[in-house]
Design a protein around this motif. Sequence first.
Motif, PDB file in Angstrom:
ATOM      1  N   UNK A 190      36.690  -7.899 -92.631  1.00  0.00           N
ATOM      2  CA  UNK A 190      37.175  -9.268 -92.469  1.00  0.00           C
ATOM      3  C   UNK A 190      36.119 -10.095 -91.761  1.00  0.00           C
ATOM      4  N   UNK A 191      36.447 -11.338 -91.490  1.00  0.00           N
ATOM      5  CA  UNK A 191      35.509 -12.260 -90.842  1.00  0.00           C
ATOM      6  C   UNK A 191      35.326 -11.880 -89.372  1.00  0.00           C
ATOM      7  N   UNK A 192      34.094 -11.569 -88.980  1.00  0.00           N
ATOM      8  CA  UNK A 192      33.833 -11.094 -87.616  1.00  0.00           C
ATOM      9  C   UNK A 192      33.741 -12.229 -86.601  1.00  0.00           C
ATOM     10  N   UNK A 193      33.460 -13.449 -87.068  1.00  0.00           N
ATOM     11  CA  UNK A 193      33.343 -14.559 -86.116  1.00  0.00           C
ATOM     12  C   UNK A 193      34.704 -15.209 -85.879  1.00  0.00           C
ATOM     13  N   UNK A 194      34.842 -15.823 -84.715  1.00  0.00           N
ATOM     14  CA  UNK A 194      36.094 -16.501 -84.379  1.00  0.00           C
ATOM     15  C   UNK A 194      36.207 -17.807 -85.168  1.00  0.00           C
ATOM     16  N   UNK A 195      37.425 -18.099 -85.606  1.00  0.00           N
ATOM     17  CA  UNK A 195      37.683 -19.372 -86.294  1.00  0.00           C
ATOM     18  C   UNK A 195      38.123 -20.387 -85.231  1.00  0.00           C
ATOM     19  N   UNK A 198      43.823 -20.759 -85.021  1.00  0.00           N
ATOM     20  CA  UNK A 198      44.394 -19.786 -84.069  1.00  0.00           C
ATOM     21  C   UNK A 198      43.865 -18.390 -84.331  1.00  0.00           C
ATOM     22  N   UNK A 199      43.620 -17.683 -83.255  1.00  0.00           N
ATOM     23  CA  UNK A 199      43.238 -16.275 -83.319  1.00  0.00           C
ATOM     24  C   UNK A 199      44.140 -15.502 -82.356  1.00  0.00           C
ATOM     25  N   UNK A 200      44.516 -14.297 -82.776  1.00  0.00           N
ATOM     26  CA  UNK A 200      45.234 -13.384 -81.880  1.00  0.00           C
ATOM     27  C   UNK A 200      44.372 -12.139 -81.738  1.00  0.00           C
ATOM     28  N   UNK A 201      43.759 -11.991 -80.576  1.00  0.00           N
ATOM     29  CA  UNK A 201      42.830 -10.887 -80.347  1.00  0.00           C
ATOM     30  C   UNK A 201      43.504  -9.768 -79.552  1.00  0.00           C
ATOM     31  N   UNK A 206      44.555 -10.896 -85.505  1.00  0.00           N
ATOM     32  CA  UNK A 206      43.486 -11.358 -86.399  1.00  0.00           C
ATOM     33  C   UNK A 206      42.147 -10.711 -86.075  1.00  0.00           C
ATOM     34  N   UNK A 207      42.052 -10.073 -84.914  1.00  0.00           N
ATOM     35  CA  UNK A 207      40.792  -9.444 -84.544  1.00  0.00           C
ATOM     36  C   UNK A 207      40.958  -8.503 -83.367  1.00  0.00           C
ATOM     37  N   UNK A 208      39.965  -7.625 -83.205  1.00  0.00           N
ATOM     38  CA  UNK A 208      39.965  -6.631 -82.136  1.00  0.00           C
ATOM     39  C   UNK A 208      38.802  -6.909 -81.191  1.00  0.00           C
ATOM     40  N   UNK A 209      39.056  -6.741 -79.893  1.00  0.00           N
ATOM     41  CA  UNK A 209      37.976  -6.713 -78.901  1.00  0.00           C
ATOM     42  C   UNK A 209      38.006  -5.324 -78.274  1.00  0.00           C
ATOM     43  N   UNK A 210      36.894  -4.605 -78.381  1.00  0.00           N
ATOM     44  CA  UNK A 210      36.803  -3.261 -77.796  1.00  0.00           C
ATOM     45  C   UNK A 210      36.002  -3.328 -76.509  1.00  0.00           C
ATOM     46  N   UNK A 211      36.644  -2.998 -75.391  1.00  0.00           N
ATOM     47  CA  UNK A 211      35.974  -3.042 -74.092  1.00  0.00           C
ATOM     48  C   UNK A 211      35.526  -1.637 -73.681  1.00  0.00           C
ATOM     49  N   UNK A 212      34.655  -1.594 -72.675  1.00  0.00           N
ATOM     50  CA  UNK A 212      34.225  -0.338 -72.024  1.00  0.00           C
ATOM     51  C   UNK A 212      33.564   0.632 -72.999  1.00  0.00           C
ATOM     52  N   UNK A 235      34.540  -8.642 -81.079  1.00  0.00           N
ATOM     53  CA  UNK A 235      33.668  -8.543 -79.904  1.00  0.00           C
ATOM     54  C   UNK A 235      33.729  -7.122 -79.354  1.00  0.00           C
ATOM     55  N   UNK A 236      32.634  -6.733 -78.694  1.00  0.00           N
ATOM     56  CA  UNK A 236      32.634  -5.453 -77.981  1.00  0.00           C
ATOM     57  C   UNK A 236      32.065  -5.667 -76.583  1.00  0.00           C
ATOM     58  N   UNK A 237      32.644  -4.957 -75.632  1.00  0.00           N
ATOM     59  CA  UNK A 237      32.175  -5.004 -74.246  1.00  0.00           C
ATOM     60  C   UNK A 237      31.274  -3.813 -73.977  1.00  0.00           C
ATOM     61  N   UNK A 238      30.044  -4.098 -73.531  1.00  0.00           N
ATOM     62  CA  UNK A 238      29.069  -3.014 -73.339  1.00  0.00           C
ATOM     63  C   UNK A 238      28.506  -2.995 -71.917  1.00  0.00           C
ATOM     64  N   UNK A 239      29.271  -3.507 -70.952  1.00  0.00           N
ATOM     65  CA  UNK A 239      28.793  -3.500 -69.571  1.00  0.00           C
ATOM     66  C   UNK A 239      29.657  -4.380 -68.695  1.00  0.00           C
ATOM     67  N   UNK A 240      29.286  -4.452 -67.411  1.00  0.00           N
ATOM     68  CA  UNK A 240      30.081  -5.183 -66.421  1.00  0.00           C
ATOM     69  C   UNK A 240      29.678  -6.647 -66.297  1.00  0.00           C
ATOM     70  N   UNK A 241      28.476  -6.992 -66.768  1.00  0.00           N
ATOM     71  CA  UNK A 241      27.969  -8.347 -66.575  1.00  0.00           C
ATOM     72  C   UNK A 241      28.737  -9.384 -67.367  1.00  0.00           C
ATOM     73  N   UNK A 242      28.627 -10.647 -66.933  1.00  0.00           N
ATOM     74  CA  UNK A 242      29.356 -11.742 -67.584  1.00  0.00           C
ATOM     75  C   UNK A 242      28.863 -11.954 -69.013  1.00  0.00           C
ATOM     76  N   UNK A 243      27.619 -11.514 -69.297  1.00  0.00           N
ATOM     77  CA  UNK A 243      27.074 -11.689 -70.651  1.00  0.00           C
ATOM     78  C   UNK A 243      27.119 -10.397 -71.465  1.00  0.00           C
ATOM     79  N   UNK A 244      27.929  -9.443 -71.024  1.00  0.00           N
ATOM     80  CA  UNK A 244      28.004  -8.147 -71.707  1.00  0.00           C
ATOM     81  C   UNK A 244      29.159  -8.045 -72.705  1.00  0.00           C
ATOM     82  N   UNK A 245      29.691  -9.193 -73.123  1.00  0.00           N
ATOM     83  CA  UNK A 245      30.636  -9.227 -74.238  1.00  0.00           C
ATOM     84  C   UNK A 245      29.869  -9.745 -75.441  1.00  0.00           C
ATOM     85  N   UNK A 246      29.723  -8.898 -76.469  1.00  0.00           N
ATOM     86  CA  UNK A 246      28.839  -9.217 -77.595  1.00  0.00           C
ATOM     87  C   UNK A 246      29.637  -9.465 -78.873  1.00  0.00           C
TER      88      UNK A 246
END
Length: 299
Positions: A89-94, A219-222, A247-253, A276-287
């Motif tokens: 599906x579409x990986x970017x947020x609408x 609208x998005x429901x993550x 509509x989408x998944x965010x995988x953290x940690x 999106x995926x979380x790959x660290x603790x920093x504020x910019x670590x959500x990719x």
Amino acid sequence: MGFFEKIKAGLTRTRENLGHSFDSLFAGELDDDFYDELEETLILGDMGVETTLKAVEALRCRVKAEKIKEMGAARACLRQILTEMLQVGEASLKLDTAPSVVLFIGVNGVGKTTTIGKLSARLKGEGKRVLMAAADTFRAAAADQLEVWSGRSGVDIVRQHEGADPAAVVFDALTAAKARKTDVVLIDTAGRLHNKQNLMNELNKISRVVDREAPGCARETLLVLDATTGQNGLIQAKQFKEAAGVTGIVLTKLDGSAKGGIVIAIAQELQVPVKYIGVGEGIDDLMPFEAEAFAEALL
């Protein structure tokens, strides 16, 4: 650090778990033993039995059809198969209306509040005007946590007292968003999955407020999931998908997980894109998620 470097670093534990197996696997022969061992390796990486069997069968077919003899070509072929399995599906947020609404759901402890904080900083960095809505009014200090992230990311927040009606918080947030010409409203919700009906009722009530106050908005429901929970996360995802229109998944940690294959299992079994995926603790670590780079980093 770019996406590939960050995801590669984030998948360190998974690669330590699987890397030696992959290296020895692709140093052998393309025979039945190879496919058996590949199945075992992918299942150990938490890709799940069903998804693993599908991937290995696809590899068998392509190797045969394309008359592949070299292990390097077989590995590249597997990477392509995994990439395709992630593209559901579409990986970017609408977010093409002002305001657009992003609803965050998921059980407590998965990193929902942190994800909202990190995404708000990312969207603000892209030039968007962002507003947080603290609609998790059941958990003590949930709004306080979100307020900390509000300060950290420099984004406004709308909140009420503990125990307030979540839909009332959303109403206030949307009213404020229209007055302030906000681009995106990020809504935190309670993480207690008492039962599907209870969850459905609450989300429906919030949804009705959004429909009424921001008709026609994007609208998005993550659904936020903790990658370290592996197959348990997949079970959670199935429950939430039944109860709410995810509509989408965010995988953290993901950086803390030795089983990064769960990303592929979730995308395949739910047919919902990872956004999106979380790959660290920093504020910019959500990719923002990139299927090809993820498959390459995994292998």
